[in-house]
Scaffold this motif. Sequence first.
Motif, PDB file in Angstrom:
ATOM      1  N   VAL A 181       0.942  -1.323   0.085  1.00  0.00           N
ATOM      2  CA  VAL A 181       0.008  -0.125   0.039  1.00  0.00           C
ATOM      3  C   VAL A 181       0.916   1.167  -0.025  1.00  0.00           C
ATOM      4  CG1 VAL A 181      -2.034  -1.200   1.083  1.00  0.00           C
ATOM      5  CG2 VAL A 181      -0.166  -0.020   2.427  1.00  0.00           C
ATOM      6  N   VAL A 189      -2.471   5.274  -1.420  1.00  0.00           N
ATOM      7  CA  VAL A 189      -3.577   4.146  -1.066  1.00  0.00           C
ATOM      8  C   VAL A 189      -3.872   4.696   0.421  1.00  0.00           C
ATOM      9  CG1 VAL A 189      -4.107   1.876  -0.497  1.00  0.00           C
ATOM     10  CG2 VAL A 189      -2.439   2.395  -2.487  1.00  0.00           C
ATOM     11  N   MET A 265      -6.727   3.313   6.357  1.00  0.00           N
ATOM     12  CA  MET A 265      -7.779   2.814   5.344  1.00  0.00           C
ATOM     13  C   MET A 265      -9.052   2.727   5.690  1.00  0.00           C
ATOM     14  SD  MET A 265      -5.617  -0.129   3.540  1.00  0.00           S
ATOM     15  CE  MET A 265      -6.481   0.103   1.941  1.00  0.00           C
ATOM     16  N   THR A 285      -7.656  -2.508  -0.689  1.00  0.00           N
ATOM     17  CA  THR A 285      -6.603  -2.339  -1.629  1.00  0.00           C
ATOM     18  C   THR A 285      -7.262  -2.541  -3.182  1.00  0.00           C
ATOM     19  OG1 THR A 285      -6.081  -4.890  -1.628  1.00  0.00           O
ATOM     20  CG2 THR A 285      -4.981  -3.028   0.042  1.00  0.00           C
TER      21      THR A 285
END
Length: 467
Positions: A181, A189, A265, A285
């Motif tokens: 990532v 990301v 995330m 992802t």
Amino acid sequence: MTAAVEVRETVIHGDRVSLLRVLGPAHVWALGVGIVLVGEFTGWNFAADKGGALAALIVCWVVGLLYTSVAMIDSEVTSTVAAAGGQYAQAKHIVGPLMAFNVALFLVFAYTMLEVSDAILLGDTIVAKAGVEGLTHNSFIAATIVVLAWLNYRGVLMTLNVNFVITAIAYISIVILFFSVSPWTQGAVLKLNELVTPGNALPYGWIGVIAAFQFGIWYYLGIEGTTQAAEEVRSPARSLPYGTMAGMITLLIAAAMTWYVCASMMPWEYLGITYYPLWDAGKLTGSPLLENLLFIATLLAALASANGCINDAARAWFSLGRDRYLPSWFSAVHPRYRTPYRSILFLLPIALAFAFIADLNQAITFSILSGVLQYTFMSINIMMFRKKWPLGSIQRGYTHPFHPLPAIVLFCLCVVTFFAIFLGFGSQLIAMIAFYFLISVWFHFYRYKFVRRGDQFTMPWPKPQGY
């Protein structure tokens, strides 16, 4: 320096047999990290629900300090009192029988409840992945507990070889996710700067940080289980400190990477309630390969943890039987596989029963409560150990630095964790303390008369100072 080692044999059908000394530092690492790593795949993230994403990071560091103290203290005492039962054997020699009895129960309860949590997690993960209506987790839970108990029954070397492989795969999956990532480029990301803003970093203030201790302990819960292998490693004085400290370093790195990826995330509101933070991160992802890798790694981490828990709970129960704190029937060693097979089989239906009546949150809380009670004992234990047998009076496999600072830090952090547990699960905390009080009364007034008092102290040490 070679540490004094307690080696005791059991007589079965006229043959004298004992546990096998076949393990090395890698197996100690596999036992400790194998039990704990599942906490990165689920459990730690509930700390975010209590105090936000930043609170989860703060407790990751602070609780890491607690467990570093645990590992240092454990390495010194265990490399000197090298016997199955770990902290139980330490308490028996340093504090006394009543404390030893309670410590063994802390161990059995903590590991059995953790095993139950692992089995529930594994079953729920498979059901979630399958997405089949009507499919339940019961068969997966039963199969996990029974198959792993069989593996433990067949031998400790095979058990921990399996644990080493599946733990390593689960750990590598976290490393692969981390570097996949682009952690060095915020915005590609990861969006940590958007999710952990001054407005939502600590949504409940510092009281939320205190409350987060309850689940922050999940980052490392169980690393002290390495001591249960003390009687089965080839060189306790070398293997136990190396395996335990290497395991602690491994977990600190994994915890930091896990928090960084997941907090970057997922908003803390979701992170705090999901059961699969790393698997969810793999999904986010957008890569099917990463998603499937983290799904498999979640299963392997749960398997490794349950496997190690069966090993450790059985050793603690076996030690109670060997010293007649419980019926000596439990102290039998299998004549072929050299395992405490009766203890393994006795704890099997207990784990199955709890797995089908308890939910995941309750099982985790009971495991944490027993673990923190044990850590509180360890801080007192090392103070008494150093006072009764100062440096130079007996041989030690490892001497931890900065004494008594780690013991003081450990005790203070345990008090904070008890307060955090009281905030969320006060009734369970009171019920569990009442249980340990009543079982202590039973042991003192009934069971202790069966114990051979002259056989309790088995280490070749001089009389403690002051006696």
